[in-house]
Design a protein around this motif. Sequence first.
Motif, PDB file in Angstrom:
ATOM      1  N   MET A 233      -5.435  17.116  -6.897  1.00 38.58           N
ATOM      2  CA  MET A 233      -4.696  15.931  -6.488  1.00 38.58           C
ATOM      3  C   MET A 233      -5.397  14.738  -7.129  1.00 38.58           C
ATOM      4  N   PRO A 234      -4.682  13.610  -7.241  1.00 32.51           N
ATOM      5  CA  PRO A 234      -5.337  12.466  -7.875  1.00 32.51           C
ATOM      6  C   PRO A 234      -6.595  12.048  -7.114  1.00 32.51           C
ATOM      7  N   VAL A 235      -7.636  11.723  -7.865  1.00 29.66           N
ATOM      8  CA  VAL A 235      -8.834  11.109  -7.302  1.00 29.66           C
ATOM      9  C   VAL A 235      -9.008   9.736  -7.952  1.00 29.66           C
ATOM     10  N   GLN A 236      -9.995   8.990  -7.482  1.00 27.44           N
ATOM     11  CA  GLN A 236     -10.197   7.622  -7.991  1.00 27.44           C
ATOM     12  C   GLN A 236     -10.137   7.552  -9.513  1.00 27.44           C
ATOM     13  N   ALA A 237     -10.841   8.474 -10.185  1.00 29.18           N
ATOM     14  CA  ALA A 237     -10.969   8.371 -11.641  1.00 29.18           C
ATOM     15  C   ALA A 237      -9.630   8.537 -12.354  1.00 29.18           C
TER      16      ALA A 237
ATOM     17  N   SER B 255       0.833  -1.211   0.000  1.00 35.01           N
ATOM     18  CA  SER B 255       0.000   0.000   0.000  1.00 35.01           C
ATOM     19  C   SER B 255       0.864   1.255   0.000  1.00 35.01           C
TER      20      SER B 255
ATOM     21  N   GLU C  53      -0.551  18.506  -9.999  1.00 34.18           N
ATOM     22  CA  GLU C  53      -0.386  19.352  -8.806  1.00 34.18           C
ATOM     23  C   GLU C  53       0.451  20.597  -9.076  1.00 34.18           C
TER      24      GLU C  53
ATOM     25  N   LYS D  39       2.238   1.772  -3.498  1.00 31.29           N
ATOM     26  CA  LYS D  39       1.181   2.246  -4.402  1.00 31.29           C
ATOM     27  C   LYS D  39       0.856   3.714  -4.128  1.00 31.29           C
ATOM     28  N   GLY D  40       0.741   4.047  -2.849  1.00 32.53           N
ATOM     29  CA  GLY D  40       0.398   5.424  -2.479  1.00 32.53           C
ATOM     30  C   GLY D  40       1.464   6.410  -2.929  1.00 32.53           C
TER      31      GLY D  40
ATOM     32  N   ILE E 199       1.118   6.998  -6.596  1.00 35.93           N
ATOM     33  CA  ILE E 199      -0.033   7.864  -6.901  1.00 35.93           C
ATOM     34  C   ILE E 199       0.325   9.325  -6.618  1.00 35.93           C
ATOM     35  N   MET E 200       1.082   9.556  -5.544  1.00 38.16           N
ATOM     36  CA  MET E 200       1.509  10.924  -5.278  1.00 38.16           C
ATOM     37  C   MET E 200       2.428  11.422  -6.415  1.00 38.16           C
TER      38      MET E 200
ATOM     39  N   ILE F  53      -6.768   7.119 -11.378  1.00 38.96           N
ATOM     40  CA  ILE F  53      -5.776   6.118 -10.964  1.00 38.96           C
ATOM     41  C   ILE F  53      -6.188   4.703 -11.365  1.00 38.96           C
ATOM     42  N   PRO F  54      -5.283   3.983 -12.046  1.00 36.73           N
ATOM     43  CA  PRO F  54      -5.579   2.594 -12.427  1.00 36.73           C
ATOM     44  C   PRO F  54      -5.226   1.635 -11.289  1.00 36.73           C
ATOM     45  N   GLN F  55      -5.185   0.352 -11.603  1.00 37.02           N
ATOM     46  CA  GLN F  55      -4.738  -0.655 -10.629  1.00 37.02           C
ATOM     47  C   GLN F  55      -3.216  -0.573 -10.498  1.00 37.02           C
TER      48      GLN F  55
END
Lengths: 709, 213
Positions: free
Chosen positions: A645-649, A608, A624, A611-612, A615-616, A651-653
């Motif tokens: 900032m990134p939101v769900q839409a 995690s 940003e 991954k985090g 994403i940042m 970000i892929p798997q």
Amino acid sequence: MESKILNKPIPEEGLSRVDGRLKVTGKAKYSAEYDVKGVCYGVMVGSTITKGNIKSIETKTAERAPGVLAVITYLNCPNIPGYHTDNQPDKGPLKIFIDDKIYFNGQPIALVIADTYERALFAASLVKADYTKDQHQTDLKANLSSGFSPSKAKDYLRGQEDAYKLAPVKIEHEYTLPTEVHNPMELHAIIACWDADDKITVWDKTQGVKSTQRVIAQAFKLPPENVQVTAPFVGGAFGAALRTWPHEIAAVAAAKLVKRPVKLVLSRADMFTSVGYRPHTWQKVGLGATADGKLVGITHEASGQTSVYENFTEGVVNISQLMYASPNVNTRYRIVPLNVNTPTPMRGPGEATGAYALESAMDELSYALNIDPIELRIRNHADSDPLSGKPYSSKFLKEAYQLGADKIGWSERSQKPGSLTKDGWLVGYGMGAGMFGAYRSNATVTARLMADGTLFLQTSVTDIGPGTGTAMASIAAESMGISPEKIRVELGDSALPPSPTQGGSQVTSTVGAAVFDACKELKDKFRQLDGGADSTDYTALLQKNKLQKLEVTTASKGSAAMNNYAAFSWSVHFIQVYVNPNTGVVKVNKAISVADAGHIVSPKTAASQIKGGSIMGIGMALMEEAVIDHRYGRLVNNNFADYHMPVQADIPQVEALFVNKPDPYLNPMGAKGMGEIATIGVAAAVANAVYNATGKRIRELPITPDKLI
Amino acid sequence: MSDKKPCKSPDNEVLSGESRREFLKKSTLLTAIALTPGVAVKAAEGQWDEKLAGVFEKMLLHVEVNGVKHSLMVEPRVTLLDLLREQLDLTGTKKGCDHGQCGACTVHVDGHRVNSCLTLGVMVNDKKITTIEGLAKGDQLHPMQEAFLKHDGFQCGYCTPGQIMSAVACIREGHANSEGEIREYMSGNICRCGAYPNIVNAIQEVKDGGQTV
């Protein structure tokens, strides 16, 4: 491992978070959430000018407003005895409410205290100041010439200066990173409660309860043990809570003045000007290579903004000294004082900024040479530390390249930009590598086994989200051979044994090792009780010896042997993007991050964290940017609607892979840090993928659609 | 909002600090004076006007939170978020932006997800609120809470209550039929730690598991 593992109580996929149940049920309490009797509320008022002086400040109306207990300004702020100097460079964070000087827009000029939050908020709107305005400077690019070399980051030279210029193949480009704001989801907050004239308890958002204890003790001239700092849960920080900020000191002073506990929660807008950020940084990288792709020289220059009252310095150019085996390297780092608040390290601090430039430049060189970007890196792989000449404690970067390349399908990539399409979208692949020092400092852990078989682990370190408590429980479960369900981890309290601040990717190495050592000592004690036998039936041993508990408090530190090695964690990030040729929209379709972070002690939380971080990095690459309107020196997008900032839409798997080979020297678990490398190199990987998709090299982040059409 | 107004609220005029005080003196306080002249006039002289005004400014609110009925006197400007956190000590609902931009404050109002920071307390009169504290049945976690634990759908945990409340609603609304749809309908909940893929996986598992949410 020094000690044999008695059994395998940890599942292959790793433990679920030990504090997870509290977090999913809303029972985890963050700093603003303690029900303190008689608490009143503080709201900050910020300067509306960017440089100058407060001519007059009208607080009477606010003071008369319902429920207001005090309006604190520089005119009436209680004496903070530890404030000896005014705001001179390198004398610590901004000293709040000491004079009429304004250094940046949003600088606190008043703190309104009222009996309810709503009343404090309303009264804050009634505080009016008149100013004498001076000409401010907030534009980095317009002020590059006023940059200077900070004392903590001198120019570096290995071999010949600017050797890249003489190489057969060379590239030279400028890269710009805008200001990025940490923006943890939890607003910075503190509840300050004086228990006596010389004794205080604070519930505070901090990455280091011990360092906050020290800073408050110094500011108010108290014995450190009279300052109790509590932060068992911290709602993210990413560096923003590494230091004790002016608002925390102000809340403590306010509580003294009104003789009641004060709760101060920053607004989201305050978060943009009160708790640091990753500074706007200009860079230039020159790379020279032989025709077969051997680096001849690297020159890396950087200029980052700082405030006029502090010389904020970070390792932007260090990565160019360390990453590749180039015989000639020179770096120059400058800081440019502007009328802004002071930056602070943000995840992967300067290294993430530097890696964006270096790893983009390496990609540019790979096209100039027509060599695959991974192959180019392998040809310049450093087998020992180019800076110190020392061997690495461990390095499995080549394995990491391979793992990631296989996973993303690197062989599908074309070296010719713009040549792959799918469903009308341009498809591109990019990669970028990262590195960060692997450290171990000192920590003390108490391990206490109770008669019912419960093992308590206590230390003062905070867990801001990486899963420190879960890693500690994993190590203890394996070491003691007991079920993780029997382990209770207690963290984030200055009364607990000393641990480092959560940050710098050192906590698992440091605190984990202390847990390991404490468990070893505890087992030795049980072994003595057991007449030298190796039973793990601890409850029976306690019962037999008529003991309620057995406890050790163990101080742990690294061995001197570490000085013989250069220790780093390594990462490589692979990105596949789809770019819409008509709209310039970039979609990250695949993101694979591979870490060489030694042995992975807590696989689920480690994945995690990687991954985090990725994403940042995607946010850094694509969206940003804190924007200042230089006419006024004021941020125009200090909220989540405008600062993207990134939101769900978006970000892929995202996938996290680990080499998972132990470092033999750093600590008994063989673990290295991963919080920083998770982000370092990601932005370059995205930018490189965008180039591969489109043939357009965007050297000014973020890569927004307008730059691609 | 319910038609039943528990007590009369001030007009919708925007009043500055000074004129607000004047307004109060002329209206609410005068009403008070009419009722109990001697005491109130004395109060005004002793700057008790604001304290009196404070009482008159509050409205009666009937609300059911996690199955518990509350009758409260609240200022009309108090958000549902601050009401939960500061007055009912239900701090599981989080403040991340206070502007409806992050979703950390998501709660269910009569079963629908709303940003409690954009909802005034007085707007939920006679409504049923569910917060994260009301999702589990005693010690038995809601399937979404279990799935978040299993898939590690969080790190620091701060956005988590909002994510979970939103995720439950996302399935109830019928907006969890694919990864893409989940991402779209969960984009109002920001997670700075970047637990997004794990959150999607958790939601998909609950959706595919077919449990009642």
